[in-house]
Enzyme design. Structure first.
Site, short mmCIF file in Angstrom:
data_model
loop_
_atom_site.label_atom_id
_atom_site.label_comp_id
_atom_site.label_asym_id
_atom_site.label_seq_id
_atom_site.Cartn_x
_atom_site.Cartn_y
_atom_site.Cartn_z
N VAL A 216 0.83 -1.21 0.00
CA VAL A 216 0.00 0.00 0.00
C VAL A 216 0.86 1.25 0.00
O VAL A 216 0.35 2.36 0.13
CB VAL A 216 -1.02 0.04 1.18
CG1 VAL A 216 -1.94 -1.17 1.13
CG2 VAL A 216 -0.28 0.12 2.52
N GLU A 217 2.17 1.06 -0.10
CA GLU A 217 3.03 2.26 -0.19
C GLU A 217 3.67 2.34 -1.59
O GLU A 217 3.07 2.90 -2.51
CB GLU A 217 4.07 2.25 0.94
CG GLU A 217 3.35 2.39 2.31
CD GLU A 217 4.29 2.44 3.51
OE1 GLU A 217 5.36 3.06 3.38
OE2 GLU A 217 3.95 1.88 4.56
N MET A 218 4.84 1.72 -1.79
CA MET A 218 5.48 1.84 -3.12
C MET A 218 5.40 0.55 -3.93
O MET A 218 5.55 0.56 -5.14
CB MET A 218 6.93 2.30 -2.95
CG MET A 218 6.98 3.73 -2.41
SD MET A 218 8.62 4.25 -1.90
CE MET A 218 9.33 4.72 -3.46
#
Lengths: 708, 313
Positions: free
Chosen positions: B119-121
């Site tokens: 859910v980040e990179m």
């Protein structure tokens, strides 16, 4: 060369290996010691750091405000130190299995400790919070609550009790107070339910909650603090250190063992190098010996071990005023022939020994063997007396004591010639020696310019040159001197006498060139030339001739062949030739002479002995030779008219000749008186200036050249 | 009465039991490898390090917001919202652990997290390595800096080196501590309160926090959610619920919203909430004013590396 490179290579490799080993050993020892030392220091530092950390944690517990970074920093430092220590030990895991194992245990223990510390920090902050807030809240309660009201007073009292116990619990780290606090907590919860007023209720709730945090956290906090402060970490480290000490001893022992092995290897390499050094040194010594031997043999004589002519020349040039005594063993040739060369050599060696012994005392004189039986003594000249004294000593040591060689007793005598003429030292000493040899009076002579025969030598050389030129140009020819029958006064024979015409048209007698001819081995050639021309003259004239022949000519098979060839050539007139053999010359081999005489006799030739009575005549041998004429020597005839002594000898000769059936000829008849005397003595023939000079045949009186 | 006196004496004594100042100033400069940091800076700013090419480190660590995220929770690739308010990257080098719950031991370790997080990179190392190898510019830089092929660990190292350089020195309080300036009465009062109220017990050290784990809602509990990025997520020990790494208070004025969930929109709100939940009482107006004045004095200079301009991009 390749072998040398190989040796040098091996030696260098060995040396480098040795140095390398030593350096490596030193390096590894240094490295090990250094590592062990630094490891020891790391252990010490870790120990200190752990204690410091415990101290810092304790501070964090007591100080109200505290920079937590310090604890984190310190524990991080310890973690890193442990890690680098672990790496150090791991890099040498072979030596430190137990240390490594235990160090890792210590690391794990510390990692757990760090976790504990983190948790402790959480609890510590919470407890401190409550520890500060509970009194603060209590203070607020004094103003909020009315102590005149019983309930309020009870609450205030409770809060005070709580604070007191709280204080003691926190500062004495005593959990027994926590029990009390538990009770107070319950009481406080009771009051909380009975208080209606909102502000009071909130304050009590906050107090209750803070107390609750304290009570529930404190045991854990206390446990963790004790855990952090206990000795287990230090003990674990100490145990690791003990193991390390034990195992590092092992490592050092091992390194020492390796070191000893290396030392042995190093010694080995040194031995290799030493071996090469010895080897090459031996080789050097061998070569040096060889060189010395070669040098020595270059300048020494192998038989006597004395310095040779080469060395003499070298040494002579080093002296400022050299003097040389040249010694010669008299009649050494005779010793050699009589006893054999081995004995001759022994004589030389004995001589050498004696001379050496003699000269040992004088440091400055050096001894040489300069020729077959020539010894030289070279020294710095001081005065004449010294030379004479030294020669005297030498004669004494060599002459007065017999030589005993292989049981033979041999006496020798010596002659000496000395010189101080620096430029021509050896030459002049040799002249002096020759002069001494030929002198009857003295056995040694010291050179003076009168002895200088170099003129003669030059003349001789010139004469030989002249002679060779004359032979090449057919300038050797006979003169003829009549031989007269004393009874009839008639010339019966001519003696062919060799003459030489020089480039300046001068005619020379043999006196001028005979010696040269002998030296140049040309006398045979001259004899043959004269014989041929005489034979030719005989053929043309029909006269009789006598020709001189030397025993040397007879001894030479080559000359003999030529002479016999000529006789063969002139077969028909050979019987008109008489050969005159020089008696004064020592006839060495009578058999050879006899053989020659038989041959020429075969051709009808007659034989005469020339100059009879001048030397030592061997009558018996002469008789064996079966000769026809004796020519009585001129030295006996020339004064016979008034020398009774000579007359007596001549009489004897004539008697002997008559008895042996040999005709006699008187030479040197140079006067009327002599002629009369020889006639009266019964000599058959005469020859001399009074009777006729030597002349070319065409100029001879009474000569008849027959028409051919 | 006797008790009271004794008690006051003892408390008084306790209050003066102070070691050297519990807060330390940030060094004016920090030694770091400039070339490596410049490379790290490029990587930090590069959204191509995310799966859809929209999210870079900088997306959630905004240099214009004190290195933190102005949004309550960060937004990752494809607009996926995260569950946490991104802590500031400024001075993160001084934290003893990284992330709210300290699950990363250092910056390199930390950088690894968001890159992977779906859910980040949402990237895998292989893709990143392919990207930095194929890009000629990166390739050349990596060779210059590391003298070797570009690789994922080297990329993390470069990013960490850049983050190390992100320090904000010379805030008013630091200069005061160094004796360079005098603080205002209000600021001083704020600092005194900061100590006496007990904030200092957790917010101390060089980063005014970031050096211990503490429970959020120690006195009056704070609501707990399963998705919280707390210590409990790692240890699953009930006592670790709502236990977080104490955040730094440096540049706090720039990094709203506050707390792990970004639930406090302003400094005042966060002060009131901390007072209630962790101290157990309500702060007075004037106390809040003074504390705010002190907190504002913790805003430092923008990191030098960002002011230097760096390479052209």
């Amino acid at each position: 060369m390749n072998r040398l490179f190989a040796k040098v290579g091996i030696a260098l490799t060995a040396a480098l290996l040795g140095i390398g080993i030593i350096l490596y050993q030193q390096n590894s020892l240094k490295e090990s010691f250094g590592r062990i030392e630094s490891t020891n220091q790391t252990f010490q530092k870790l120990h200190t750091d752990i204690v410091t950390l415990q101290h810092t944690v304790l501070q964090a517990n007591y100080f109200l405000y505290f920079n937590t970074d310090r604890i984190l920093q310190e524990s991080k430092t310890i973690t890193n130190e442990l890690q680098s220590l672990e790496k150090k030990i791991r890099d040498n895991a072979d030596y430190y299995p137990y240390t490594l194992h235990h160090l890792r245990k210590t690391q794990a223990l510390f990692a757990k400790r760090v976790e504990t510390i983190h948790d402790f920090l959480t609890l510590n902050a919470s407890l401190k919070n409550s520890f500060v807030y509970l009194p603060t809240l209590a203070r607020k309660a004094y103003t909020l609550f009315d102590i005149t009201k019983p309930l309020d007073r009870e609450i205030i009292l409770l809060l005070s009790k709580i604070n007191t116990s709280l204080f003691l619990a926190k500062n004495a780290l005593d959990e027994s107070f926590v029990e009390e606090l538990h009770t107070y907590e319950k009481e406080l919860a009771g009051y909380l339910r009975r208080i209606g007023e909102k502000r009071k209720a909130r304050l009590l709730e906050a107090s209750y909650r803070h107390l609750n945090v304290f009570v529930s956290y404190f045991p854990r906090f206390h446990k963790e603090l004790n855990e952090i402060l206990d000795k287990s970490m230090v003990h674990s480290l100490e145990k690791t250190f003990r193991l390390f000490s034990k195992e590092s001893k092992k490592e050092l022992d091992h390194i020492n063992t390796i070191g000893n092995v290396f030392l042995l290897i190093y010694l080995g390499t040194i031995l290799v190098v030493i071996y090469f050094i010895i080897h090459s040194e031996k080789e050097n010594i061998r070569l040096k010996k060889m060189r010395d031997w070669l040098e020595k043999s270059l300048v020494t004589d192998p038989l006597t071990g004395l310095l040779n002519r080469e060395a003499y020349h070298h040494r002579k040039n080093l002296l400022s005023k050299p003097a040389l005594i040249l010694l010669n063993i008299d009649r050494f040739k005779h010793i050699n022939e009589f006893y054999g060369a081995a004995i001759g050599d022994a004589v030389l060696q004995e001589c050498t020994k004696r001379l050496k012994t003699l000269l040992q005392t004088s440091q400055k004189a050096s001894l040489y063997r300069l020729g077959g039986d020539d010894f030289g003594v070279l020294f710095e000249y001081e005065n004449q007396d010294e030379i004479e004294a030294l020669i005297g000593e030498i004669f004494d040591s060599c002459d007065n004591t017999s030589f005993e060689i292989n049981g033979l007793v041999i006496d020798i005598s010596m002659s000496a010639g000395a010189s101080t003429a620096k430029e021509r030292l050896l030459e002049t000493a040799d002249m002096a020696l020759k002069a001494a040899k030929s002198s009857r009076r003295s056995r040694y002579l010291i050179f003076n310019p009168s002895m200088d025969v170099s003129e003669t030598i030059a003349r001789n050389i010139h004469a030989i040159q002249q002679l060779k030129t004359a032979i090449a140009n057919d300038e050797i020819f006979p003169y003829f001197q009549p031989i007269v029958d004393l009874e009839s006064g008639k010339t019966v024979k001519y003696e062919a006498l060799a003459r030489m015409r020089t480039a300046s048209k001068e005619v020379l007698t043999p006196y001028h060139f005979l010696e040269a001819a002998k030296q140049a081995k040309l006398s045979g050639t001259i004899t043959a030339t004269i014989l041929r021309q005489t034979l030719e003259t005989a053929r043309q004239s029909g006269a009789h001739f006598s020709v001189n022949i030397s025993s040397g000519d007879i001894a030479s098979s080559y000359d003999k062949k030529i002479i016999c060839g000529l006789l063969h050539e002139y077969e028909e007139i050979a019987d008109r030739i008489t050969f005159e053999i020089l008696e004064s010359e020592e006839i060495e081999d009578y058999e050879l002479v006899a053989d020659f005489l038989n041959r020429v006799r075969h051709h009808g030739c007659k034989i005469a002995i020339d100059d009879f009575g001048s030397g030592y005549s061997n009558f018996e041998k002469l008789l064996q030779l079966d000769i026809d004429f004796l020519k009585i020597d001129g030295s006996l005839i020339k004064n016979i008219d008034h020398d009774t002594h000579a007359e007596l000898i001549v009489r004897t000769i004539v008697e002997f000749a008559k008895g042996a059936g040999i005709e006699t000829v008187a030479e040197f008849v140079h006067s009327e008186a002599v002629l009369r005397k020889v006639k009266s003595l019964g000599i058959g023939f005469g020859q001399g200036f009074f009777l006729g000079k030597p002349l070319p045949f065409s100029d001879c009186p009474e000569c008849q050249i027959k028409d051919s | 009465m006797k008790y009271t006196l004794l008690f006051i004496l003892l408390i008084g004594g306790a209050l003066h039991l102070s070691a050297d100042e519990p807060i330390q100033p940030i060094p004016k400069t920090i030694p770091y490898d400039h070339k490596k940091a410049e490379l790290g800076r490029l990587l930090f700013m590069d959204p191509m390090l995310s799966s859809d090419g929209t999210v870079s480190c900088h997306s959630c660590h905004d240099f214009d917001h004190g290195g933190a995220d102005p949004r309550p929770v960060s937004i990752g690739v494809h607009g996926k919202p995260g569950n946490v308010n991104a802590p500031t990257v400024f001075n993160s080098y001084f934290n003893f652990r990284q992330f709210w719950n300290g699950r990363a031991k250092d910056l390199k370790d930390q950088a690894n997290g968001p890159l992977h997080n779906p859910v980040e990179m949402d990237m895998i190392p292989k893709e990143i390595e392919t990207y930095i190898s194929k890009n000629g510019y990166y390739n050349r830089l990596f060779r210059e800096v590391f003298h070797s092929e570009p690789s994922y660990p080297k990329a993390l190292e470069a990013i960490a080196e850049f983050e190390k350089a992100l320090i904000t020195p010379n805030c008013r309080f630091d200069r005061y501590m160094r004796g360079e300036i005098e603080l205002s009465a209000m600021e001083k009062k704020g600092y005194r309160l900061f100590k006496t109220l007990g904030c200092i017990t957790c917010h101390n050290g060089i980063n005014v926090g970031g050096n211990s784990y503490q429970k959020f809602g120690l006195i009056f509990p704070y609501v707990w959610r399963a998705e919280n990025p707390d210590r409990y997520a790692i240890t699953h020990d009930p006592k670790d619920k709502n236990v977080y790494k104490v955040p730094t208070l440096r540049n706090i004025a720039l990094t709203a919203p506050y707390f792990h969930d970004g639930s406090a929109k302003s400094l005042e709100e966060s002060l009131r909430k901390m007072g209630h939940h962790n101290l157990g009482f309500e702060l007075e107006e004037e106390e809040i004013t003074a504390l705010k004045a002190f907190l504002n004095a913790l805003t430092g200079e923008k990191p030098a590396i960002l002011r230097e301009g760096g390479r052209k991009r």
